[in-house]
Design a protein around this motif. Sequence first.
Motif, PDB file in Angstrom:
ATOM      1  N   TYR A  33       0.602  -0.790  -0.537  1.00 17.33           N
ATOM      2  CA  TYR A  33      -0.083  -0.145  -0.179  1.00 17.33           C
ATOM      3  C   TYR A  33       0.894   1.351   0.239  1.00 17.33           C
ATOM      4  O   TYR A  33       1.942   1.206   0.582  1.00 17.33           O
ATOM      5  N   TYR A  35       0.322   5.233   1.098  1.00 18.17           N
ATOM      6  CA  TYR A  35       0.039   6.578   2.031  1.00 18.17           C
ATOM      7  C   TYR A  35       0.831   7.705   1.268  1.00 18.17           C
ATOM      8  O   TYR A  35       1.650   7.688   1.247  1.00 18.17           O
ATOM      9  N   GLY A  42      -3.628  12.515   9.489  1.00 18.75           N
ATOM     10  CA  GLY A  42      -3.447  11.130   9.329  1.00 18.75           C
ATOM     11  C   GLY A  42      -3.256  11.118   7.939  1.00 18.75           C
ATOM     12  O   GLY A  42      -3.672  11.594   7.055  1.00 18.75           O
ATOM     13  N   PRO A  43      -2.054   9.800   7.541  1.00 22.52           N
ATOM     14  CA  PRO A  43      -1.840   9.073   6.658  1.00 22.52           C
ATOM     15  C   PRO A  43      -3.012   8.996   5.649  1.00 22.52           C
ATOM     16  O   PRO A  43      -4.102   8.567   6.055  1.00 22.52           O
ATOM     17  N   PHE A  45      -4.907   7.136   2.185  1.00 25.35           N
ATOM     18  CA  PHE A  45      -4.783   6.113   1.426  1.00 25.35           C
ATOM     19  C   PHE A  45      -4.939   6.659   0.005  1.00 25.35           C
ATOM     20  O   PHE A  45      -5.230   7.550  -0.807  1.00 25.35           O
ATOM     21  N   TYR A  48      -3.187   0.820  -4.027  1.00 26.89           N
ATOM     22  CA  TYR A  48      -2.898  -0.757  -3.133  1.00 26.89           C
ATOM     23  C   TYR A  48      -2.802  -1.446  -4.584  1.00 26.89           C
ATOM     24  O   TYR A  48      -2.788  -1.995  -5.568  1.00 26.89           O
ATOM     25  N   ASN A  98      -5.565  -8.770   6.124  1.00 25.45           N
ATOM     26  CA  ASN A  98      -6.152  -7.760   5.463  1.00 25.45           C
ATOM     27  C   ASN A  98      -6.154  -6.923   6.647  1.00 25.45           C
ATOM     28  O   ASN A  98      -6.301  -5.468   6.710  1.00 25.45           O
ATOM     29  N   TYR A 101      -1.052  -4.217   9.357  1.00 22.57           N
ATOM     30  CA  TYR A 101       0.064  -3.298   8.033  1.00 22.57           C
ATOM     31  C   TYR A 101       0.708  -3.777   9.427  1.00 22.57           C
ATOM     32  O   TYR A 101       0.996  -3.098  10.214  1.00 22.57           O
ATOM     33  N   PHE A 103       4.026  -0.919   8.614  1.00 20.24           N
ATOM     34  CA  PHE A 103       4.706   0.450   7.332  1.00 20.24           C
ATOM     35  C   PHE A 103       6.442   0.394   7.791  1.00 20.24           C
ATOM     36  O   PHE A 103       6.764   0.996   8.408  1.00 20.24           O
TER      37      PHE A 103
ATOM     38  N   TYR B  34      -9.513  -1.000  15.100  1.00 22.36           N
ATOM     39  CA  TYR B  34      -8.128  -0.996  15.325  1.00 22.36           C
ATOM     40  C   TYR B  34      -7.501   0.058  15.077  1.00 22.36           C
ATOM     41  O   TYR B  34      -7.954   1.552  15.955  1.00 22.36           O
ATOM     42  N   TYR B  36      -3.656   2.625  16.006  1.00 27.15           N
ATOM     43  CA  TYR B  36      -2.498   2.347  15.300  1.00 27.15           C
ATOM     44  C   TYR B  36      -1.701   3.324  16.238  1.00 27.15           C
ATOM     45  O   TYR B  36      -2.625   3.991  16.499  1.00 27.15           O
ATOM     46  N   PRO B  44       3.162   4.285  11.095  1.00 28.43           N
ATOM     47  CA  PRO B  44       2.340   4.525  11.788  1.00 28.43           C
ATOM     48  C   PRO B  44       2.494   2.928  12.314  1.00 28.43           C
ATOM     49  O   PRO B  44       3.075   2.101  11.398  1.00 28.43           O
ATOM     50  N   TYR B  46       0.955  -0.830  14.358  1.00 32.70           N
ATOM     51  CA  TYR B  46       0.010  -1.550  14.181  1.00 32.70           C
ATOM     52  C   TYR B  46      -0.265  -2.040  15.816  1.00 32.70           C
ATOM     53  O   TYR B  46       1.069  -1.945  16.624  1.00 32.70           O
ATOM     54  N   HIS B  49      -6.412  -4.715  17.415  1.00 35.20           N
ATOM     55  CA  HIS B  49      -7.918  -5.098  17.372  1.00 35.20           C
ATOM     56  C   HIS B  49      -8.090  -5.673  18.121  1.00 35.20           C
ATOM     57  O   HIS B  49      -8.172  -6.917  18.519  1.00 35.20           O
ATOM     58  N   TYR B  87      -4.056   6.527  16.934  1.00 33.29           N
ATOM     59  CA  TYR B  87      -5.462   6.111  15.838  1.00 33.29           C
ATOM     60  C   TYR B  87      -6.217   5.199  16.093  1.00 33.29           C
ATOM     61  O   TYR B  87      -6.045   4.116  16.011  1.00 33.29           O
ATOM     62  N   ARG B  91     -13.068  -1.038  10.334  1.00 33.83           N
ATOM     63  CA  ARG B  91     -13.509  -1.061   9.321  1.00 33.83           C
ATOM     64  C   ARG B  91     -13.078  -2.366   8.759  1.00 33.83           C
ATOM     65  O   ARG B  91     -13.941  -3.654  10.022  1.00 33.83           O
ATOM     66  N   PRO B  93     -13.191  -6.132   7.484  1.00 35.77           N
ATOM     67  CA  PRO B  93     -11.626  -7.425   7.841  1.00 35.77           C
ATOM     68  C   PRO B  93     -12.121  -8.071   6.151  1.00 35.77           C
ATOM     69  O   PRO B  93     -10.012  -8.022   5.955  1.00 35.77           O
ATOM     70  N   ASN B 100      -9.732  -2.020   0.952  1.00 34.17           N
ATOM     71  CA  ASN B 100      -8.814  -2.751   2.021  1.00 34.17           C
ATOM     72  C   ASN B 100      -7.868  -1.886   2.264  1.00 34.17           C
ATOM     73  O   ASN B 100      -6.806  -1.969   2.467  1.00 34.17           O
ATOM     74  N   MET B 101      -8.410  -0.258   2.320  1.00 34.14           N
ATOM     75  CA  MET B 101      -7.382   0.877   2.798  1.00 34.14           C
ATOM     76  C   MET B 101      -7.986   0.738   4.012  1.00 34.14           C
ATOM     77  O   MET B 101      -8.500   0.121   4.839  1.00 34.14           O
ATOM     78  N   LEU B 102      -6.752   1.381   5.239  1.00 30.21           N
ATOM     79  CA  LEU B 102      -7.304   2.247   6.074  1.00 30.21           C
ATOM     80  C   LEU B 102      -7.963   3.952   6.154  1.00 30.21           C
ATOM     81  O   LEU B 102      -6.864   4.411   5.563  1.00 30.21           O
ATOM     82  N   PHE B 104      -8.053   6.686   8.269  1.00 25.55           N
ATOM     83  CA  PHE B 104      -7.298   7.263   9.204  1.00 25.55           C
ATOM     84  C   PHE B 104      -7.942   9.106  10.107  1.00 25.55           C
ATOM     85  O   PHE B 104      -8.308  10.174   8.559  1.00 25.55           O
ATOM     86  N   GLY B 105      -8.559   9.317  10.827  1.00 31.38           N
ATOM     87  CA  GLY B 105      -9.268  10.678  11.249  1.00 31.38           C
ATOM     88  C   GLY B 105      -7.472  11.429  11.383  1.00 31.38           C
ATOM     89  O   GLY B 105      -6.064  10.802  11.665  1.00 31.38           O
TER      90      GLY B 105
END
Lengths: 112, 114
Positions: A33, A35, A42-43, A45, A48, A98, A101, A103, B34, B36, B44, B46, B49, B87, B91, B93, B100-102, B104-105
């Motif tokens: 991925y 980002y 935040g990161p 996206f 992918y 899934n 991750y 990073f 989740y 992070y 980030p 992990y 979760h 964070y 989402r 799974p 398939n993305m995360l 983030f706020g």
Amino acid sequence: DTGVSQDPRHKITKRGQNVTFRCDPISEHNRLYWYRQTLGQGPEFLTYFQNEAQLEKSRLLSDRFSAERPKGSFSTLEIQRTEQGDSAMYLCASSPYNYGYTFGSGTRLTVV
Amino acid sequence: DAKTTQPPSMDCAEGRAANLPCNHSTISGNEYVYWYRQIHSQGPQYIIHGLKNNETNEMASLIITEDRKSSTLILPHATLRDTAVYYCIVRLPTLNNAGNMLTFGGGTRLMVKP
């Protein structure tokens, strides 16, 4: 294998130049991925890959952005005709599933 | 993916438990929570979760309310190295091309003080 590796860590470029970043994922991870993270946010996206197939690229910010993963191992992210607004941290991540991750530490791009 | 709400910042004394809240009132039944964290100048990392049961690992514990509309990440004995942005992400799974993305706020900036 110590994790996701990104190169370079820092890149300063002049506006209008092309830049390319490399990401080496964890070897057994088939998912990769990209980002982007701007200051204080935040990161976000971008795109992918599963193996060499780019399964999602609609979030790439413009047609100046492109990514490849030709052999399903390392990946490159290219930005053509850079603009000052492209200045950000570009993060790569990989995963076997899934979740969970991993990073990399990112490439910080500064466009002057 | 459901939206999450987190306080922008929190302080915690070193050695004390850090409790980081997250609201996700629109979470659907099959969405996971989740967590992070991102330490300055790093990507980030992990943490943990869960779906509906409380979870614990070597880094933290995750407490999810019975109605699943909120959760709390607990760092039982915070150290200075836990200073980071945390964070909370909700989402699905399952793999799908667009999902398939995360997402983030803004996260919570936790400052652990001596």
